[in-house]
Design an enzyme around this catalytic site. Sequence first.
Site, short mmCIF file in Angstrom:
data_model
loop_
_atom_site.label_atom_id
_atom_site.label_comp_id
_atom_site.label_asym_id
_atom_site.label_seq_id
_atom_site.Cartn_x
_atom_site.Cartn_y
_atom_site.Cartn_z
N GLU A 104 0.88 -1.15 0.00
CA GLU A 104 0.00 0.00 0.00
C GLU A 104 0.93 1.21 0.00
OE1 GLU A 104 -2.78 -0.31 3.24
OE2 GLU A 104 -3.58 1.68 2.78
N LYS A 109 3.49 0.74 10.00
CA LYS A 109 3.72 1.94 9.20
C LYS A 109 3.15 3.17 9.89
CE LYS A 109 2.82 0.02 4.98
NZ LYS A 109 2.39 0.02 3.59
N ARG A 139 4.99 -13.03 9.92
CA ARG A 139 5.58 -11.69 9.76
C ARG A 139 6.98 -11.64 10.31
NH1 ARG A 139 1.42 -7.86 8.99
NH2 ARG A 139 2.79 -6.09 9.32
P1 ATP Z 1 0.50 -1.48 7.69
O1 ATP Z 1 -0.60 -2.41 8.04
O2 ATP Z 1 1.51 -1.24 8.78
O3 ATP Z 1 0.10 -0.25 6.96
P2 ATP Z 1 1.15 -3.57 5.90
O4 ATP Z 1 2.00 -4.48 6.68
O5 ATP Z 1 -0.23 -3.96 5.66
O6 ATP Z 1 1.34 -2.19 6.59
P3 ATP Z 1 1.46 -3.43 3.06
O7 ATP Z 1 2.06 -2.33 2.30
O8 ATP Z 1 0.03 -3.69 2.91
O9 ATP Z 1 1.85 -3.14 4.58
O10 ATP Z 1 2.29 -4.74 2.85
C1 ATP Z 1 2.69 -5.24 1.60
C2 ATP Z 1 3.06 -6.69 1.74
O11 ATP Z 1 4.10 -6.85 2.67
C3 ATP Z 1 1.90 -7.52 2.23
O12 ATP Z 1 1.84 -8.70 1.48
C4 ATP Z 1 2.24 -7.80 3.66
O13 ATP Z 1 1.68 -9.01 4.07
C5 ATP Z 1 3.76 -7.81 3.64
N1 ATP Z 1 4.29 -7.43 4.94
C6 ATP Z 1 4.03 -6.30 5.62
N2 ATP Z 1 4.64 -6.31 6.81
C7 ATP Z 1 5.33 -7.46 6.90
C8 ATP Z 1 6.16 -8.06 7.90
N3 ATP Z 1 6.40 -7.45 9.04
N4 ATP Z 1 6.69 -9.27 7.63
C9 ATP Z 1 6.45 -9.88 6.46
N5 ATP Z 1 5.68 -9.39 5.49
C10 ATP Z 1 5.11 -8.19 5.70
MG MG Z 2 -1.81 -3.64 4.37
#
Ligand code: ATP
Ligand code: MG
Length: 572
Positions: free
Chosen positions: A42, A285, A275
């Site tokens: 995102e 984020k 994660r």
């Molecule tokens: P937030 O919820 O903090 O805004 P998010 O983790 O949902 O952020 P995205 O930009 O939606 O962030 O994530 C893009 C991809 O990265 C998704 O497939 C997500 O599952 C993966 N991802 C995000 N954080 C992690 C993490 N800590 N470990 C592994 N994969 C991650």
């Molecule tokens: Mg997300």
Amino acid sequence: MTEKKEEEIIEKKSLNFIESAVENDLKEGKNHGKIQTRFPPEPNGYLHIGHAKAICLDFGLAQKYGGICNLRFDDTNPVKEDVEYVDSIMEDIQWLGFQWEKVYYASDYFQQLWDFAVELIKKDKAYVDEQSAEEIAKQKGTPTQAGVESPYRNRPVEESLALFQKMNSGEIEEGAMVLRAKIDMANPNMHFRDPIIYRVIKHPHHRTGDTWKAYPMYDFAHGQSDYFEGVTHSLCTLEFEVHRPLYDYLVDELTQIPSLAKDPGYRPRQIEFNRLNLTYSVMSKRKLLTLVKEGLVNGWDDPRMPTISGFRRRGYSPESIHKFIDKIGYTKYEALNDISLLEAAVRDDLNKRATRISAVLDPVKLIITNYPEGKVEEMEAINNPEDETAGSHFIEFSRELWMERDDFMENAPKKFFRMTPGQEVRLKNAYIVKCTGCKKDENGVVTEVYCEYDPNTKSGMSDSGRKVKGTLHWLSCAHCVPAEVRLYDRLFKVENPAAEQDKDFRELLNPDSLKVLTNCYVEKYAVGMKPFSYLQFQRIGYFNIDRDSTPENLIFNRTVGLKDNWGKISNK
Ligand code: ATP
Ligand code: MG
């Protein structure tokens, strides 16, 4: 057992559970043997090390099985998204060493998603609800207790169709109406209890401008985007496991709509993994954005941030991040990953990569009283003992040198193998010297250290083999350059900030996470190096040249110390 079989078994053992699933799908001939993944960030912030874990999997899997991986921006919430983030995400993925096949945006599918939603309404599988978000939440029930049906659930199809149009035309205020899928308010999976699939947001979108006022929710966009693109394996983190039945349900519905359906032999599959969570750090984020916005760090690429750009600026190599991610692996269990594992991977990689130079961070003058005034010698310094091809450079040696203040002690304990009156040490790449004393100011602070050198002990000389216990680094006062050196420590003072829910995470920041030293010296050799170059300051640690560094105003960042001594320091 034959050698071949053994090899096969070893090969099998090293597959993670996702690779095994992919191999199974390939064996069963699913999706006509095609592999396609996507990385779906995102664009609402910079990428962090957790994203690197997802990136390595999404791109790595496609590479391993001869498939493709696309980059898809999940830009369904215009309020939080920005082009700055889009650009930084692309830069970071490429820095990690990956290249997407194509770039997609979930917003590219807004029309198809809209058409799909209209079809669902027509089939009486979706309806416009005029209740507030709070009312809807209250009616959700609990996992063991059925929810309450909305009074709008059974409104005529035409009414929902008309209202849905209004939701998008600007006539409806934000929060006044939502579109919900009509599934099952008693389903044990809460995500099936008539999930909200569209909401009104009156904020211009960074790509589609004012075209849309009704925006799809994540659950209504993600699986469908996968389907439109032909993704075969949709890899995401464990919290989406409970969303998977809804993902499958909506894909099923999509396949029933002739204008949107694809080849019946194709079907995307969601697989979840754990994660990455790092000790002394936060991965959310929202929290990282707060740190940036409130000036608690110096931007997204502050070297203390767990962002890819922060690590890059700090001097981590992409290879070290890959090594760390390989080591922690992919499982079905949430874990807290020790930051010292990451630091060990960084040390291990930089050991082979970093150019060795000398720097004195807390200087005190060392005068070799029997060395001729005005004489200068060029001493050879090996650039990297781990890499023969790295060559060597020369460093000037003269009568007046800088040495580290804590390498001298007037009254030293027995095991102090550095500079103390009466003791011999080697000056690295130069001579053995014997300390003869020091000068102090009126406060007792040492201002000069004195020694005598033995001309027969020059490094590389055949009779230079005399053994001394300590080797010290130094810089010739007349030949080195001043520099600013930034020392970083862990951003948070507690191991797991996210677990301390009763406290504001800002209170948990380590107040000593940045120390700026402005009175340092480095070899002239560093002046010609580019920002981001990997360095080792002899005996001190790994450093790199900051992006803001110029030849006139050198700035270095400490990447990581030579040894893991954080445990010791924190117990003091
Ligand atoms: P937030 O919820 O903090 O805004 P998010 O983790 O949902 O952020 P995205 O930009 O939606 O962030 O994530 C893009 C991809 O990265 C998704 O497939 C997500 O599952 C993966 N991802 C995000 N954080 C992690 C993490 N800590 N470990 C592994 N994969 C991650
Ligand atoms: Mg997300």
